[in-house]
Write a protein that holds these residues in place. Structure first.
Motif, PDB file in Angstrom:
ATOM      1  N   VAL A 156     -18.621  10.854  -6.923  1.00 11.09           N
ATOM      2  CA  VAL A 156     -17.244  10.368  -7.005  1.00 11.09           C
ATOM      3  C   VAL A 156     -16.442  10.972  -5.862  1.00 11.09           C
ATOM      4  O   VAL A 156     -16.519  12.183  -5.610  1.00 11.09           O
ATOM      5  CB  VAL A 156     -16.614  10.742  -8.358  1.00 11.09           C
ATOM      6  N   VAL A 157     -15.690  10.139  -5.156  1.00 11.83           N
ATOM      7  CA  VAL A 157     -14.837  10.599  -4.061  1.00 11.83           C
ATOM      8  C   VAL A 157     -13.461  10.935  -4.628  1.00 11.83           C
ATOM      9  O   VAL A 157     -12.827  10.105  -5.284  1.00 11.83           O
ATOM     10  CB  VAL A 157     -14.705   9.535  -2.951  1.00 11.83           C
ATOM     11  N   VAL A 158     -13.006  12.148  -4.360  1.00 10.42           N
ATOM     12  CA  VAL A 158     -11.731  12.643  -4.876  1.00 10.42           C
ATOM     13  C   VAL A 158     -10.812  12.958  -3.702  1.00 10.42           C
ATOM     14  O   VAL A 158     -11.234  13.585  -2.722  1.00 10.42           O
ATOM     15  CB  VAL A 158     -11.941  13.901  -5.743  1.00 10.42           C
ATOM     16  N   GLN A 159      -9.566  12.518  -3.797  1.00  6.78           N
ATOM     17  CA  GLN A 159      -8.544  12.876  -2.820  1.00  6.78           C
ATOM     18  C   GLN A 159      -7.694  13.999  -3.392  1.00  6.78           C
ATOM     19  O   GLN A 159      -7.197  13.921  -4.511  1.00  6.78           O
ATOM     20  CB  GLN A 159      -7.649  11.676  -2.501  1.00  6.78           C
ATOM     21  N   VAL A 160      -7.510  15.056  -2.596  1.00  2.00           N
ATOM     22  CA  VAL A 160      -6.696  16.201  -2.994  1.00  2.00           C
ATOM     23  C   VAL A 160      -5.563  16.333  -1.986  1.00  2.00           C
ATOM     24  O   VAL A 160      -5.800  16.631  -0.816  1.00  2.00           O
ATOM     25  CB  VAL A 160      -7.526  17.500  -3.033  1.00  2.00           C
ATOM     26  N   GLY A 161      -4.332  16.082  -2.412  1.00  2.00           N
ATOM     27  CA  GLY A 161      -3.194  16.118  -1.508  1.00  2.00           C
ATOM     28  C   GLY A 161      -2.874  14.734  -0.969  1.00  2.00           C
ATOM     29  O   GLY A 161      -3.786  13.941  -0.706  1.00  2.00           O
ATOM     30  N   PRO A 162      -1.588  14.428  -0.779  1.00  2.00           N
ATOM     31  CA  PRO A 162      -1.190  13.082  -0.359  1.00  2.00           C
ATOM     32  C   PRO A 162      -1.336  12.874   1.137  1.00  2.00           C
ATOM     33  O   PRO A 162      -1.564  13.811   1.900  1.00  2.00           O
ATOM     34  CB  PRO A 162       0.279  13.024  -0.778  1.00  2.00           C
ATOM     35  N   ALA A 260       6.376   0.236  11.925  1.00  2.00           N
ATOM     36  CA  ALA A 260       5.280  -0.742  11.899  1.00  2.00           C
ATOM     37  C   ALA A 260       3.935  -0.067  12.151  1.00  2.00           C
ATOM     38  O   ALA A 260       3.097  -0.579  12.902  1.00  2.00           O
ATOM     39  CB  ALA A 260       5.532  -1.861  12.909  1.00  2.00           C
ATOM     40  N   ALA A 261       3.748   1.076  11.536  1.00  2.00           N
ATOM     41  CA  ALA A 261       2.497   1.822  11.643  1.00  2.00           C
ATOM     42  C   ALA A 261       1.685   1.644  10.366  1.00  2.00           C
ATOM     43  O   ALA A 261       2.244   1.511   9.273  1.00  2.00           O
ATOM     44  CB  ALA A 261       2.774   3.303  11.875  1.00  2.00           C
ATOM     45  N   ASP A 262       0.377   1.651  10.495  1.00  2.00           N
ATOM     46  CA  ASP A 262      -0.522   1.536   9.352  1.00  2.00           C
ATOM     47  C   ASP A 262      -0.720   2.919   8.739  1.00  2.00           C
ATOM     48  O   ASP A 262      -1.317   3.789   9.374  1.00  2.00           O
ATOM     49  CB  ASP A 262      -1.860   0.960   9.812  1.00  2.00           C
ATOM     50  N   PRO A 263      -0.246   3.172   7.521  1.00  2.00           N
ATOM     51  CA  PRO A 263      -0.387   4.511   6.933  1.00  2.00           C
ATOM     52  C   PRO A 263      -1.836   4.917   6.728  1.00  2.00           C
ATOM     53  O   PRO A 263      -2.157   6.106   6.736  1.00  2.00           O
ATOM     54  CB  PRO A 263       0.361   4.399   5.603  1.00  2.00           C
ATOM     55  N   TRP A 264      -2.726   3.933   6.561  1.00  2.00           N
ATOM     56  CA  TRP A 264      -4.147   4.249   6.405  1.00  2.00           C
ATOM     57  C   TRP A 264      -4.729   4.886   7.666  1.00  2.00           C
ATOM     58  O   TRP A 264      -5.726   5.608   7.590  1.00  2.00           O
ATOM     59  CB  TRP A 264      -4.936   2.980   6.089  1.00  2.00           C
ATOM     60  N   ALA A 265      -4.142   4.606   8.813  1.00  2.00           N
ATOM     61  CA  ALA A 265      -4.678   5.080  10.095  1.00  2.00           C
ATOM     62  C   ALA A 265      -3.774   6.124  10.730  1.00  2.00           C
ATOM     63  O   ALA A 265      -3.839   6.340  11.936  1.00  2.00           O
ATOM     64  CB  ALA A 265      -4.867   3.898  11.047  1.00  2.00           C
ATOM     65  N   THR A 266      -2.929   6.772   9.921  1.00  2.00           N
ATOM     66  CA  THR A 266      -1.964   7.737  10.440  1.00  2.00           C
ATOM     67  C   THR A 266      -2.412   9.158  10.103  1.00  2.00           C
ATOM     68  O   THR A 266      -2.755   9.455   8.956  1.00  2.00           O
ATOM     69  CB  THR A 266      -0.561   7.462   9.852  1.00  2.00           C
ATOM     70  N   LEU A 267      -2.393  10.009  11.095  1.00  2.00           N
ATOM     71  CA  LEU A 267      -2.805  11.412  11.034  1.00  2.00           C
ATOM     72  C   LEU A 267      -2.592  12.002   9.647  1.00  2.00           C
ATOM     73  O   LEU A 267      -1.463  12.080   9.165  1.00  2.00           O
ATOM     74  CB  LEU A 267      -1.995  12.181  12.081  1.00  2.00           C
ATOM     75  N   ALA A 268      -3.696  12.420   9.005  1.00  2.00           N
ATOM     76  CA  ALA A 268      -3.650  12.707   7.567  1.00  2.00           C
ATOM     77  C   ALA A 268      -3.896  14.164   7.199  1.00  2.00           C
ATOM     78  O   ALA A 268      -4.253  14.457   6.056  1.00  2.00           O
ATOM     79  CB  ALA A 268      -4.666  11.827   6.830  1.00  2.00           C
ATOM     80  N   SER A 269      -3.722  15.097   8.144  1.00  2.00           N
ATOM     81  CA  SER A 269      -3.855  16.505   7.778  1.00  2.00           C
ATOM     82  C   SER A 269      -2.923  16.813   6.618  1.00  2.00           C
ATOM     83  O   SER A 269      -1.759  16.398   6.611  1.00  2.00           O
ATOM     84  CB  SER A 269      -3.505  17.392   8.969  1.00  2.00           C
ATOM     85  N   GLY A 270      -3.424  17.546   5.655  1.00  2.00           N
ATOM     86  CA  GLY A 270      -2.710  17.803   4.416  1.00  2.00           C
ATOM     87  C   GLY A 270      -3.401  17.174   3.230  1.00  2.00           C
ATOM     88  O   GLY A 270      -3.159  17.547   2.088  1.00  2.00           O
ATOM     89  N   ALA A 271      -4.277  16.201   3.518  1.00  2.00           N
ATOM     90  CA  ALA A 271      -5.117  15.611   2.476  1.00  2.00           C
ATOM     91  C   ALA A 271      -6.538  16.141   2.627  1.00  2.00           C
ATOM     92  O   ALA A 271      -6.961  16.545   3.712  1.00  2.00           O
ATOM     93  CB  ALA A 271      -5.111  14.088   2.580  1.00  2.00           C
ATOM     94  N   LEU A 272      -7.270  16.120   1.553  1.00  2.00           N
ATOM     95  CA  LEU A 272      -8.648  16.578   1.523  1.00  2.00           C
ATOM     96  C   LEU A 272      -9.478  15.540   0.793  1.00  2.00           C
ATOM     97  O   LEU A 272      -9.043  15.004  -0.233  1.00  2.00           O
ATOM     98  CB  LEU A 272      -8.734  17.925   0.788  1.00  2.00           C
TER      99      LEU A 272
END
Length: 336
Positions: A156-162, A260-272
Motif C-alpha cells: 500500500v502506498v501511503v502519503q505522509v504530509g501534504p 496555471a501550474a499543475d499541482p501534481w508536477a510542483t516541487l513537493a518537498s514536505g511530502a513523503l
C-alpha cells in the motif's frame, strides 16, 4: 537536442547511470532513478550519503540546503548526522549576507541533529545568486536501510504530509506578479509553508521506517506525480493511484491555480511517500496520524509499470517541474 531547466529526463539519466557500473561490492544501494541516497557497507554498519543543490531560489537557501539533504538520508530510514556544503557566492555579496546564510544552516542543522563537518566556499562570477550544494551523511549501525526500490506488488502506498509545500512557498515568494488576484492571506500562508507545515520529512520518515515501511521516497522536483513514478520505476512495479485520497496543501493549490501550474508536477518537498505490506498499512496510517501527520493510503503497488488512476487512465510523468518552468519563463520575460 537542448534540455530544459530541471532534472535530467529519467530515461537519459537511467541510461547514463547504467553505463557507470558495475558497482564495487560494498555498494548496497547505488545511483538509480528514484533513489534518494546511496548506501555503502562499511565496518561500522551502513553509511548513507546524499547530495542535492539548492538552485531554484535564493531565499532561505542555507536552511533549505540542510533540510533537503537531511530528507534524502532520512528516507533511507537513517538519521542524518554529518553535513558538508559547497557555497558558490556571487560577486558583490556582503559579509552580512554570508553570516545570515551560515546562521540559517546552523539553525537547520540544530533542528535535524546534524553537524557541519566540511565543505568549500567561493565567490565567483559564474553565479548571479548564492548556490549551495549540500552533502548529508548518516550511519545505520544495525545495517538496516530502506530504499525506494523496496516496494513490492500488493504493498500500500501511503502519503505522509501534504503537497505542494516547497513549490508553493517558492512560487509565492518568487512569482508574485501572477498572484495579485489571490487573497493576501492565502499568499502569505503559501509563503510560510516552509515553516508551517514545513518541508522536513526526517521525523516522519524515521517513524515510517520503525513502523515497517518497505520503501520510502522523498518527492521533490516534478512533484507528487514524478515521485510516484520514481517509486514505481525503482521498485519495478506499477502504482494504482486513488487521487481522491491525496493530501493537498490548500494554499499551494490556490497558488498553482493562480499561476496555471499543475499541482501534481510542483516541487513537493514536505511530502513523503511510503509503502507498507497490506497487513500493516492501516495500523501504520493510524500511528502516523496519531503523531500529527496529514496521512492517507493513496494507492497500491501492482505488477506492471507506471502510474494509473482507478479508471485505468495514465498519470503522466512530468517532463519538468512547474516551479522551474515558471521561474525560467519569468526570467526570460525580464531579459526580453
Amino acid at each position: 537536442m537542448s534540455l530544459p531547466a530541471g532534472k535530467l529526463p529519467a530515461p537519459l539519466l537511467g541510461r547514463l547511470l547504467d553505463e557507470m557500473g558495475p558497482w564495487p561490492p560494498e555498494v548496497r544501494v547505488g545511483p538509480a532513478v528514484g533513489e534518494d541516497a546511496c548506501a555503502l557497507d562499511v565496518p561500522a554498519g551502513v553509511l548513507v550519503a546524499a547530495t542535492d543543490p539548492i538552485t531554484l531560489t535564493g531565499r532561505r537557501i542555507g536552511s533549505l540546503a540542510v533540510t533537503i539533504n537531511a530528507n534524502d538520508v532520512a528516507v533511507m530510514g537513517v538519521r542524518p548526522r554529518w553535513f558538508l556544503a559547497t557555497l558558490l557566492l556571487p560577486v558583490g555579496i556582503t559579509d552580512a549576507d554570508v553570516e545570515a546564510l551560515f546562521g540559517a544552516m546552523r539553525a537547520a542543522l540544530a533542528t535535524v541533529g546534524a553537524a557541519l563537518v566540511g565543505g568549500h566556499t567561493e565567490i565567483t562570477d559564474v553565479v548571479d545568486q548564492p548556490v549551495v550544494v549540500g552533502q548529508m551523511l548518516g550511519m545505520a549501525e544495525d545495517g538496516r536501510v530502506v530504499s525506494t526500490a523496496g516496494a513490492r506488488p500488493g504493498d500500500v502506498v501511503v502519503q505522509v504530509g501534504p503537497a505542494p509545500v516547497e513549490g508553493a512557498a517558492v512560487l509565492a515568494a518568487e512569482a508574485t506578479g501572477g498572484l495579485g488576484g489571490l487573497d493576501p492571506a492565502v499568499v502569505e500562508a503559501a509563503a510560510a509553508g516552509l515553516d508551517d507545515p514545513g518541508i522536513s520529512v526526517v521525523d516522519g520518515a524515521l517513524a515510517a521506517a520503525e513502523l515497517g515501511a518497505t520503501a520510502l521516497h522523498d518527492p521533490t522536483e516534478g512533484g507528487l506525480a514524478a515521485g510516484l513514478h520514481e517509486l514505481a520505476a525503482a521498485s519495478g512495479a506499477a502504482v494504482r493511484l486513488d487521487e481522491s485520497q491525496v493530501r493537498w496543501f490548500e494554499p499551494g493549490l490556490a497558488v498553482c491555480r493562480a499561476l496555471a501550474a499543475d499541482p501534481w508536477a510542483t516541487l513537493a518537498s514536505g511530502a513523503l511517500l511510503a509503502s507498507f505490506p497490506p497487513a500493516t498499512a492501516a495500523p501504520a496510517v493510524e500511528a502516523l496520524a496519531a503523531l500529527g501527520y496529514a496521512v492517507a493510503a493513496v494507492g497500491t503497488l501492482e505488477a506492471g509499470s507506471g502510474v494509473r488512476d482507478l479508471d485505468d487512465q495514465p498519470v503522466a510523468w512530468p517532463d519538468r517541474d512547474e516551479v522551474a518552468r515558471l521561474l525560467v519563463a519569468g526570467r526570460d520575460d525580464v531579459e526580453r
